[in-house]
Design a protein around this motif. Structure first.
Motif, PDB file in Angstrom:
ATOM      1  N   VAL A 144      23.012  44.497  48.962  1.00 58.87           N
ATOM      2  CA  VAL A 144      24.060  44.242  47.971  1.00 58.87           C
ATOM      3  C   VAL A 144      23.462  43.396  46.847  1.00 58.87           C
ATOM      4  CG1 VAL A 144      26.340  43.261  47.527  1.00 58.87           C
ATOM      5  CG2 VAL A 144      25.833  44.275  49.762  1.00 58.87           C
ATOM      6  N   ILE A 145      23.822  43.726  45.625  1.00 54.66           N
ATOM      7  CA  ILE A 145      23.463  42.917  44.454  1.00 54.66           C
ATOM      8  C   ILE A 145      24.760  42.469  43.792  1.00 54.66           C
ATOM      9  CG2 ILE A 145      22.398  42.904  42.175  1.00 54.66           C
ATOM     10  CD1 ILE A 145      20.465  45.020  43.165  1.00 54.66           C
ATOM     11  N   ALA A 146      24.881  41.162  43.555  1.00 50.76           N
ATOM     12  CA  ALA A 146      26.002  40.609  42.798  1.00 50.76           C
ATOM     13  C   ALA A 146      25.420  39.943  41.559  1.00 50.76           C
ATOM     14  CB  ALA A 146      26.783  39.605  43.634  1.00 50.76           C
ATOM     15  N   GLU A 147      25.811  40.397  40.384  1.00 54.96           N
ATOM     16  CA  GLU A 147      25.152  39.978  39.144  1.00 54.96           C
ATOM     17  C   GLU A 147      26.193  39.603  38.096  1.00 54.96           C
ATOM     18  OE1 GLU A 147      21.970  41.825  35.901  1.00 54.96           O
ATOM     19  OE2 GLU A 147      22.833  43.090  37.455  1.00 54.96           O
ATOM     20  N   ARG A 148      26.023  38.439  37.488  1.00 53.95           N
ATOM     21  CA  ARG A 148      26.884  38.064  36.363  1.00 53.95           C
ATOM     22  C   ARG A 148      26.032  38.006  35.099  1.00 53.95           C
ATOM     23  NH1 ARG A 148      28.069  31.591  37.147  1.00 53.95           N
ATOM     24  NH2 ARG A 148      26.047  31.053  38.081  1.00 53.95           N
ATOM     25  N   ALA A 149      26.615  38.425  34.026  1.00 49.54           N
ATOM     26  CA  ALA A 149      25.839  38.597  32.796  1.00 49.54           C
ATOM     27  C   ALA A 149      25.625  37.292  32.045  1.00 49.54           C
ATOM     28  CB  ALA A 149      26.534  39.602  31.888  1.00 49.54           C
ATOM     29  N   ALA A 150      26.574  36.360  32.130  1.00 43.11           N
ATOM     30  CA  ALA A 150      26.476  35.142  31.316  1.00 43.11           C
ATOM     31  C   ALA A 150      26.865  33.943  32.166  1.00 43.11           C
ATOM     32  CB  ALA A 150      27.377  35.246  30.093  1.00 43.11           C
ATOM     33  N   PRO A 151      25.949  33.418  32.960  1.00 39.30           N
ATOM     34  CA  PRO A 151      26.287  32.274  33.818  1.00 39.30           C
ATOM     35  C   PRO A 151      26.680  31.048  32.992  1.00 39.30           C
ATOM     36  CG  PRO A 151      23.922  32.608  33.751  1.00 39.30           C
ATOM     37  CD  PRO A 151      24.537  33.803  33.077  1.00 39.30           C
ATOM     38  N   ASP A 152      27.773  30.451  33.393  1.00 40.12           N
ATOM     39  CA  ASP A 152      28.255  29.242  32.718  1.00 40.12           C
ATOM     40  C   ASP A 152      28.979  28.412  33.770  1.00 40.12           C
ATOM     41  OD1 ASP A 152      29.380  27.257  31.247  1.00 40.12           O
ATOM     42  OD2 ASP A 152      30.579  28.559  29.951  1.00 40.12           O
ATOM     43  N   PRO A 153      28.323  27.385  34.301  1.00 31.65           N
ATOM     44  CA  PRO A 153      28.941  26.590  35.372  1.00 31.65           C
ATOM     45  C   PRO A 153      30.309  26.025  35.008  1.00 31.65           C
ATOM     46  CG  PRO A 153      26.614  26.048  35.136  1.00 31.65           C
ATOM     47  CD  PRO A 153      26.975  26.922  33.967  1.00 31.65           C
ATOM     48  N   ALA A 154      30.594  25.902  33.729  1.00 29.69           N
ATOM     49  CA  ALA A 154      31.889  25.339  33.329  1.00 29.69           C
ATOM     50  C   ALA A 154      32.982  26.392  33.230  1.00 29.69           C
ATOM     51  CB  ALA A 154      31.739  24.622  31.981  1.00 29.69           C
ATOM     52  N   ALA A 155      32.632  27.674  33.271  1.00 26.98           N
ATOM     53  CA  ALA A 155      33.622  28.739  33.102  1.00 26.98           C
ATOM     54  C   ALA A 155      34.531  28.812  34.313  1.00 26.98           C
ATOM     55  CB  ALA A 155      32.920  30.067  32.900  1.00 26.98           C
ATOM     56  N   THR A 156      35.768  29.178  34.077  1.00 29.38           N
ATOM     57  CA  THR A 156      36.734  29.366  35.176  1.00 29.38           C
ATOM     58  C   THR A 156      36.997  30.843  35.456  1.00 29.38           C
ATOM     59  OG1 THR A 156      38.576  29.200  33.612  1.00 29.38           O
ATOM     60  CG2 THR A 156      37.857  27.167  34.717  1.00 29.38           C
ATOM     61  N   GLU A 157      36.635  31.721  34.545  1.00 31.02           N
ATOM     62  CA  GLU A 157      36.732  33.167  34.759  1.00 31.02           C
ATOM     63  C   GLU A 157      35.318  33.731  34.694  1.00 31.02           C
ATOM     64  OE1 GLU A 157      39.513  35.024  35.385  1.00 31.02           O
ATOM     65  OE2 GLU A 157      40.558  33.086  35.553  1.00 31.02           O
ATOM     66  N   VAL A 158      34.871  34.320  35.776  1.00 34.84           N
ATOM     67  CA  VAL A 158      33.470  34.757  35.873  1.00 34.84           C
ATOM     68  C   VAL A 158      33.411  36.264  36.156  1.00 34.84           C
ATOM     69  CG1 VAL A 158      31.267  34.420  37.060  1.00 34.84           C
ATOM     70  CG2 VAL A 158      32.861  32.483  36.769  1.00 34.84           C
ATOM     71  N   PRO A 159      33.167  37.068  35.135  1.00 34.36           N
ATOM     72  CA  PRO A 159      32.963  38.513  35.382  1.00 34.36           C
ATOM     73  C   PRO A 159      31.616  38.733  36.089  1.00 34.36           C
ATOM     74  CG  PRO A 159      33.498  38.061  33.077  1.00 34.36           C
ATOM     75  CD  PRO A 159      33.135  36.754  33.705  1.00 34.36           C
ATOM     76  N   PHE A 160      31.548  39.690  36.970  1.00 34.50           N
ATOM     77  CA  PHE A 160      30.297  40.027  37.646  1.00 34.50           C
ATOM     78  C   PHE A 160      30.310  41.507  38.027  1.00 34.50           C
ATOM     79  CE2 PHE A 160      33.221  38.670  40.930  1.00 34.50           C
ATOM     80  CZ  PHE A 160      32.972  39.504  42.011  1.00 34.50           C
ATOM     81  N   THR A 161      29.148  41.997  38.400  1.00 31.17           N
ATOM     82  CA  THR A 161      28.991  43.398  38.816  1.00 31.17           C
ATOM     83  C   THR A 161      28.446  43.433  40.233  1.00 31.17           C
ATOM     84  OG1 THR A 161      28.543  44.115  36.560  1.00 31.17           O
ATOM     85  CG2 THR A 161      27.849  45.598  38.321  1.00 31.17           C
ATOM     86  N   VAL A 162      29.010  44.304  41.042  1.00 31.72           N
ATOM     87  CA  VAL A 162      28.561  44.464  42.431  1.00 31.72           C
ATOM     88  C   VAL A 162      27.918  45.835  42.588  1.00 31.72           C
ATOM     89  CG1 VAL A 162      29.231  44.464  44.861  1.00 31.72           C
ATOM     90  CG2 VAL A 162      30.478  43.039  43.221  1.00 31.72           C
ATOM     91  N   THR A 163      26.754  45.874  43.237  1.00 27.59           N
ATOM     92  CA  THR A 163      26.078  47.139  43.555  1.00 27.59           C
ATOM     93  C   THR A 163      25.797  47.187  45.049  1.00 27.59           C
ATOM     94  OG1 THR A 163      25.037  47.264  41.377  1.00 27.59           O
ATOM     95  CG2 THR A 163      24.065  48.596  43.139  1.00 27.59           C
ATOM     96  N   TRP A 164      26.426  48.137  45.713  1.00 27.06           N
ATOM     97  CA  TRP A 164      26.203  48.362  47.147  1.00 27.06           C
ATOM     98  C   TRP A 164      25.227  49.532  47.291  1.00 27.06           C
ATOM     99  CZ3 TRP A 164      29.255  45.464  50.676  1.00 27.06           C
ATOM    100  CH2 TRP A 164      30.355  44.789  50.122  1.00 27.06           C
ATOM    101  N   THR A 165      24.228  49.378  48.132  1.00 24.93           N
ATOM    102  CA  THR A 165      23.302  50.470  48.447  1.00 24.93           C
ATOM    103  C   THR A 165      23.441  50.808  49.925  1.00 24.93           C
ATOM    104  OG1 THR A 165      21.734  49.824  46.725  1.00 24.93           O
ATOM    105  CG2 THR A 165      20.899  51.224  48.501  1.00 24.93           C
ATOM    106  N   PHE A 166      23.773  52.074  50.198  1.00 25.20           N
ATOM    107  CA  PHE A 166      23.961  52.531  51.576  1.00 25.20           C
ATOM    108  C   PHE A 166      22.814  53.405  52.068  1.00 25.20           C
ATOM    109  CE2 PHE A 166      28.199  52.329  49.478  1.00 25.20           C
ATOM    110  CZ  PHE A 166      28.658  51.181  50.115  1.00 25.20           C
ATOM    111  N   GLY A 167      21.931  53.800  51.167  1.00 27.25           N
ATOM    112  CA  GLY A 167      20.821  54.667  51.517  1.00 27.25           C
ATOM    113  C   GLY A 167      20.386  55.447  50.281  1.00 27.25           C
ATOM    114  N   PRO A 168      19.372  56.305  50.429  1.00 27.96           N
ATOM    115  CA  PRO A 168      18.931  57.111  49.283  1.00 27.96           C
ATOM    116  C   PRO A 168      20.069  57.936  48.701  1.00 27.96           C
ATOM    117  CG  PRO A 168      17.366  57.276  51.094  1.00 27.96           C
ATOM    118  CD  PRO A 168      18.570  56.559  51.633  1.00 27.96           C
ATOM    119  N   GLN A 169      20.232  57.859  47.404  1.00 23.34           N
ATOM    120  CA  GLN A 169      21.264  58.581  46.670  1.00 23.34           C
ATOM    121  C   GLN A 169      22.685  58.134  47.054  1.00 23.34           C
ATOM    122  OE1 GLN A 169      20.549  62.895  46.243  1.00 23.34           O
ATOM    123  NE2 GLN A 169      18.675  62.591  47.421  1.00 23.34           N
ATOM    124  N   ARG A 170      22.800  56.953  47.666  1.00 21.96           N
ATOM    125  CA  ARG A 170      24.127  56.432  48.030  1.00 21.96           C
ATOM    126  C   ARG A 170      24.268  55.010  47.468  1.00 21.96           C
ATOM    127  NH1 ARG A 170      25.777  58.426  54.068  1.00 21.96           N
ATOM    128  NH2 ARG A 170      25.115  60.579  53.861  1.00 21.96           N
TER     129      ARG A 170
END
Length: 534
Positions: A98-124
């Motif tokens: 699993v990869i969890a990635e946020r584009a603009a880290p800001d420790p003071a922010a209260t709303e944090v958008p992020f992207t999740v990528t799940w890998t289950f296997g090749p082509q999945r």
């Protein structure tokens, strides 16, 4: 001939947890076994200590990507609910990473958008955006929508699809390969080692590995919605390989000590029923594309050429001396046997080299190559997954070469696949297009037209006599077999391969035993094969 696609895609994404406070936060972690630290939380097991870092969002995403439900839940304002949901999701999805990635880290922010990528296997791979919120107490405001925007309390996420399901079937619907997380897995590795790797590659290329989806479920496990996946169910590919015929073919070649190869084709459809090699023959698929002198099996083509040219009929009486010198080439019969003057059909049945050498000398320079082409030896096909080469028979350059070609020596070359195709053409009376798949077409890159029906009727009768009164009587107990033996010298002429090719009913085949010295081992293996088929 198919350029073999050698695309082995075996990707497994493995990483280490890292929180990088720069332009982005990326966390990657391989999945831990469920239950180690991701079990359902209780009020006793989940506490709410002070966050270990001022960057609570980054710490939560790190624990989330690691699959550590307890650590992630402890950073929320509802640890018990969070731990239960996160543990359930990991059990249902069982990701490789699993990869969890946020584009603009800001420790003071209260709303944090992020992207999740799940890998289950090749082509999945499943990627989507989400958002987390922080409370005034600098804890993650718990909601199941953190995991996925459509996840709510009492719902679950489950990976479903083709894992464990058939990837490739034989002609009767029996699984040959099944899907696993890393691709197709062979059910029986000993069954068809020359074909199964090719079948696995084709199954992957056809997108069967994408027969998966992530389901949003209710508390009872009923599917509410599909959130990701291929949209398909991984429908298995149907091959035309026959498991019983393949087993009989493998047992037959395994009964031979020398390198042995066998190809079986269904004349009425072109279905490739079996391709087998024994251990001494090695792993290269030379049964399908290795070119050898076909020896006296090529007399099928020489007889076809002579009948079409009108230089002889099956009843034409011709000399069969123990040896014959034509120009500067002396041709002997095996062990120097002589038959005297005999009908052509008898010379064919007893495999008289001197008779057929003289016939070839009386033909035009391209007569043999034309007849060989009519029997499929110069044909070329693109069969998904396979590299095949039927043969190569060019017009003779000079009379001596023509004589040698007439008995399957000289420059004539054919593979077991091509010799089986020749017998299949005689049996069916039409051009045979070999195929391995029901729904994936074979491309004919160089086609052919069969000899006239009247010619083939005569050739069939001569092939039958080979078994009833000729060089292959040892196979006569296997029913109405039509065939031709062959002994083919190679190298300096001191060694010879042994061949037998023929058909019985709607089953055509060719057997090659390398360095056998005679056709007897190939006839014995052919008999064992037909006995195994029943």
């Amino acid at each position: 001939m198919t350029p073999l696609a050698k695309r082995w895609v075996l990707g497994v994404l493995v990483g280490t947890c890292a929180v990088i406070v720069t332009l982005a936060v990326v966390v990657v972690w391989p999945t831990k076994p469920v239950g180690a630290n991701t079990g359902p939380a209780t009020s006793a097991s989940v506490t709410a200590p002070a966050p270990p870092t001022s960057d609570v969002a980054g710490a939560f995403l790190a624990a989330f990507a690691k699959g550590d439900a307890t650590a992630a839940a402890a950073l929320t304002d509802d640890p018990q609910a969070a731990a239960g949901t996160l543990s359930s999701v990991w059990r249902g999805l069982a990701p490789q990473s699993v990869i969890a990635e946020r584009a603009a880290p800001d420790p003071a922010a209260t709303e944090v958008p992020f992207t999740v990528t799940w890998t289950f296997g090749p082509q999945r791979v499943w990627t989507y955006p989400s958002t987390l919120s922080l409370t005034e107490a600098r804890r993650v405001r718990w909601t199941p929508a953190l995991v996925h925007p459509k996840l709510a309390a009492g719902h679950g996420l489950v990976l479903r699809g083709s894992t464990g399901q058939p990837a490739v079937l034989d002609r009767d619907g029996t699984p040959l390969l099944v899907w696993q997380a890393d691709g197709p897995a062979v059910v029986d590795p000993a069954l068809a080692p020359l074909l199964l790797p090719a079948m696995a590659r084709v199954a992957r290329e056809q997108g069967g590995a994408n027969g998966w989806h992530v389901a949003l479920t209710d508390a009872a496990g009923t599917e509410l919605e599909r959130l990701a996946g291929s949209g398909g169910e991984g429908k298995p590919l149907a091959s035309v390989l026959s498991i019983p015929v393949q087993r009989a073919a493998q047992a037959a070649v395994d009964s031979v000590a020398a390198p042995a190869r066998l190809v079986a084709i269904k004349p009425s459809t072109g279905d490739i029923l079996a391709v087998a090699q024994n251990g001494p023959a090695g792993a290269e698929p030379r049964a399908l594309n290795g070119l050898y002198p076909p020896g006296s099996t090529f007399k099928i083509a020489t007889a076809t050429a002579a009948l079409q040219a009108g230089v002889a009929t099956p009843d034409t009486v011709l000399p069969c001396p123990g040896s014959l010198t034509i120009g500067q080439r002396t041709i002997p019969n095996d062990n120097g046997f002589a038959l005297g003057d005999v009908p052509l059909h008898s010379a064919f049945a007893r495999s008289c080299n001197t008779t057929f050498g003289q016939l070839a000398a009386d033909l035009g320079p391209d007569a043999l190559s034309t007849a060989a082409g009519q029997l499929g030896l110069n044909a070329d096909f693109t069969i998904p997954g396979l590299t095949t080469e039927a043969g190569a028979v060019e017009p003779a350059q000079g009379n001596a070469q023509k004589v040698e070609n007439g008995i399957g020596q000289g420059t004539v070359r054919a593979s077991p696949f091509g010799v089986a195709l020749m017998s299949a053409t005689v049996a069916s009376g039409r051009a045979v297009v070999p195929r391995l798949w029901r729904d994936l077409a074979t491309e004919v890159t160089a086609g052919y037209q069969p000899p006239p029906r009247a010619v083939l009727d005569r050739v069939r009768a001569m092939m039958r006599e080979v078994v009833t009164a000729g060089t292959a009587t040892a196979i006569g107990r296997r029913g109405a077999v039509f065939g031709k033996t062959g002994t083919a010298q190679f190298g300096d002429g001191s060694a010879a391969h042994g061949w037998f090719t023929g058909y019985r009913g709607d089953l055509a085949f060719a057997v090659l035993v390398e360095s056998a010295g005679s056709s007897a081992p190939a006839v014995a293996a052919s008999s064992a094969f037909l006995g195994g088929v029943g």
